[in-house]
Design an enzyme around this catalytic site. Structure first.
Site, PDB file in Angstrom:
ATOM      1  CB  THR A  70       0.276  10.698   2.105  1.00  0.00           C
ATOM      2  OG1 THR A  70       0.228   9.283   2.039  1.00  0.00           O
ATOM      3  CG2 THR A  70       1.372  11.215   1.215  1.00  0.00           C
ATOM      4  CG  ASP A  86      -1.707   1.206   1.415  1.00  0.00           C
ATOM      5  OD1 ASP A  86      -2.341   1.628   0.438  1.00  0.00           O
ATOM      6  OD2 ASP A  86      -1.710   1.776   2.521  1.00  0.00           O
ATOM      7  CG  LEU A  87       1.666   5.735  -1.765  1.00  0.00           C
ATOM      8  CD1 LEU A  87       3.150   5.540  -2.056  1.00  0.00           C
ATOM      9  CD2 LEU A  87       1.029   6.603  -2.860  1.00  0.00           C
ATOM     10  CG  ASP A  88      -1.812   7.470   0.488  1.00  0.00           C
ATOM     11  OD1 ASP A  88      -0.890   8.258   0.226  1.00  0.00           O
ATOM     12  OD2 ASP A  88      -2.781   7.293  -0.267  1.00  0.00           O
ATOM     13  CD  GLU A 100      -3.646  -1.707   2.989  1.00  0.00           C
ATOM     14  OE1 GLU A 100      -3.744  -0.881   3.905  1.00  0.00           O
ATOM     15  OE2 GLU A 100      -3.981  -1.458   1.832  1.00  0.00           O
ATOM     16  CG  ASP A 101      -1.941   2.618   6.435  1.00  0.00           C
ATOM     17  OD1 ASP A 101      -2.286   2.219   5.301  1.00  0.00           O
ATOM     18  OD2 ASP A 101      -2.196   3.746   6.870  1.00  0.00           O
ATOM     19  CE  LYS A 137      -4.636   6.595   9.121  1.00  0.00           C
ATOM     20  NZ  LYS A 137      -3.868   6.220  10.311  1.00  0.00           N
ATOM     21  CE  LYS A 179      -5.758  -0.914  -0.927  1.00  0.00           C
ATOM     22  NZ  LYS A 179      -4.590  -0.200  -0.372  1.00  0.00           N
ATOM     23  CB  SER A 224      -1.983   2.768  -3.737  1.00  0.00           C
ATOM     24  OG  SER A 224      -2.547   3.992  -3.325  1.00  0.00           O
ATOM     25  CB  ALA A 225      -7.364   3.344  -2.450  1.00  0.00           C
TER      26      ALA A 225
HETATM   27  C1  BG6 Z   1      -5.711   5.808   0.096  1.00  0.00           C
HETATM   28  C2  BG6 Z   1      -5.762   6.662   1.327  1.00  0.00           C
HETATM   29  O1  BG6 Z   1      -4.431   5.281  -0.059  1.00  0.00           O
HETATM   30  O2  BG6 Z   1      -6.038   6.565  -1.064  1.00  0.00           O
HETATM   31  C3  BG6 Z   1      -7.127   7.331   1.444  1.00  0.00           C
HETATM   32  O3  BG6 Z   1      -5.529   5.873   2.473  1.00  0.00           O
HETATM   33  C4  BG6 Z   1      -7.417   8.109   0.161  1.00  0.00           C
HETATM   34  O4  BG6 Z   1      -7.119   8.198   2.560  1.00  0.00           O
HETATM   35  C5  BG6 Z   1      -7.332   7.167  -1.037  1.00  0.00           C
HETATM   36  O5  BG6 Z   1      -8.731   8.670   0.218  1.00  0.00           O
HETATM   37  C6  BG6 Z   1      -7.580   7.890  -2.360  1.00  0.00           C
HETATM   38  O6  BG6 Z   1      -6.537   8.784  -2.575  1.00  0.00           O
HETATM   39  P1  BG6 Z   1      -6.496   9.927  -3.677  1.00  0.00           P
HETATM   40  O7  BG6 Z   1      -5.064  10.385  -3.657  1.00  0.00           O
HETATM   41  O8  BG6 Z   1      -6.879   9.287  -4.975  1.00  0.00           O
HETATM   42  O9  BG6 Z   1      -7.482  10.968  -3.261  1.00  0.00           O
HETATM   43 MG    MG Z   2      -2.786   3.165   3.517  1.00  0.00          MG
END
Ligand code: BG6
Ligand code: MG
Length: 218
Positions: free
Chosen positions: A17, A9-11, A169-170, A45, A145, A114-115
């Site tokens: 972030t 996962d990224l964030d 994953e967090d 998240k 997710k 990542s989402a």
């Molecule tokens: C996820 C974050 O990685 O990405 C969420 O944990 C975020 O908080 C989601 O809403 C979507 O991100 P973005 O950058 O497309 O708005």
């Molecule tokens: Mg995350």
């Protein structure tokens, strides 16, 4: 030589972030008269931008037109992009490069799952994009997710069976997604939030290369 798929996962896993998402969502929520707390942020998240705004509006008992909804989403993202504009390699979470480099040295598959639709921009800013064999992000999935789609696409892109993949994953929604994909789920963060993971660590400083070696050889 075993080849496993490691999907990150990224964030909140590679970079912190979550604090920028929080600030941008708080500003947005407050601007329409809705309270927004850290506890509520925890529930966003891993959740897509659209779903996050839907939740905020529901918490505040607000309904908006389709056009307003789009404006609100764009405004949140503009603020978020302003925050991440300044990001550089100093914002990579501790020992993430140690793990990525070990996996590269040992010829493992590495994917992002990542989402976020901003994932590539962020990886470029922190200079980690070249470490990933495959990127699957919010631009490539229909179901967010806890649906396993993002991780299953990651496994497919790597050409590795889901049961040979390991997810970092967090978010609890992400752990649920990894388990639904039949993958090993490693939680990064708080055990009380990530209890369903196969393993939980506070951060990558607690993950030794011996542990990664065991995962590869499993
Ligand atoms: C996820 C974050 O990685 O990405 C969420 O944990 C975020 O908080 C989601 O809403 C979507 O991100 P973005 O950058 O497309 O708005
Ligand atoms: Mg995350």
């Amino acid at each position: 030589m075993n080849k496993k798929g490691f999907i990150f996962d990224l964030d909140g896993v590679i970079v912190d972030t979550a604090k920028y998402h929080f600030l941008a969502w708080k500003k947005l929520a407050n601007s329409i008269g809705v309270d927004f707390t850290e506890t509520q942020n925890e529930q966003l998240k891993g959740v897509s931008r659209v779903k996050s705004l839907e939740k905020i509006l529901a918490w505040g008992n607000k309904t908006v037109s389709e056009a307003e909804f789009k404006e609100l989403m764009d405004s949140k993202n503009t603020d978020y992009l302003n925050y991440i504009e300044q990001m550089n390699a100093s914002e990579i979470l501790p020992d993430v490069p140690k793990v990525l480099n070990y996996l590269i040295e040992n010829k493992q598959g590495i994917a992002l799952g990542s989402a976020s639709k901003n994932a590539t921009v962020i990886l470029e800013k922190v200079d980690l994009l070249s470490k990933f064999d495959q990127i699957v992000d919010g631009n490539h999935v229909v179901k967010g997710k806890p649906n396993p789609e993002v991780f299953l696409k990651g496994a497919k892109a790597l050409g590795i069976e889901p049961e040979h993949c390991i997810v970092f994953e967090d978010a609890s929604a992400g752990i649920e997604a990894a388990k639904a994909a039949q993958m090993i789920a490693i939680g990064i963060g708080d055990k009380t939030v990530l209890g369903d993971a196969d393993y939980v660590f506070n951060d990558f400083t607690e993950i030794s290369t011996d542990f990664i070696k065991e995962l590869i050889e499993k």
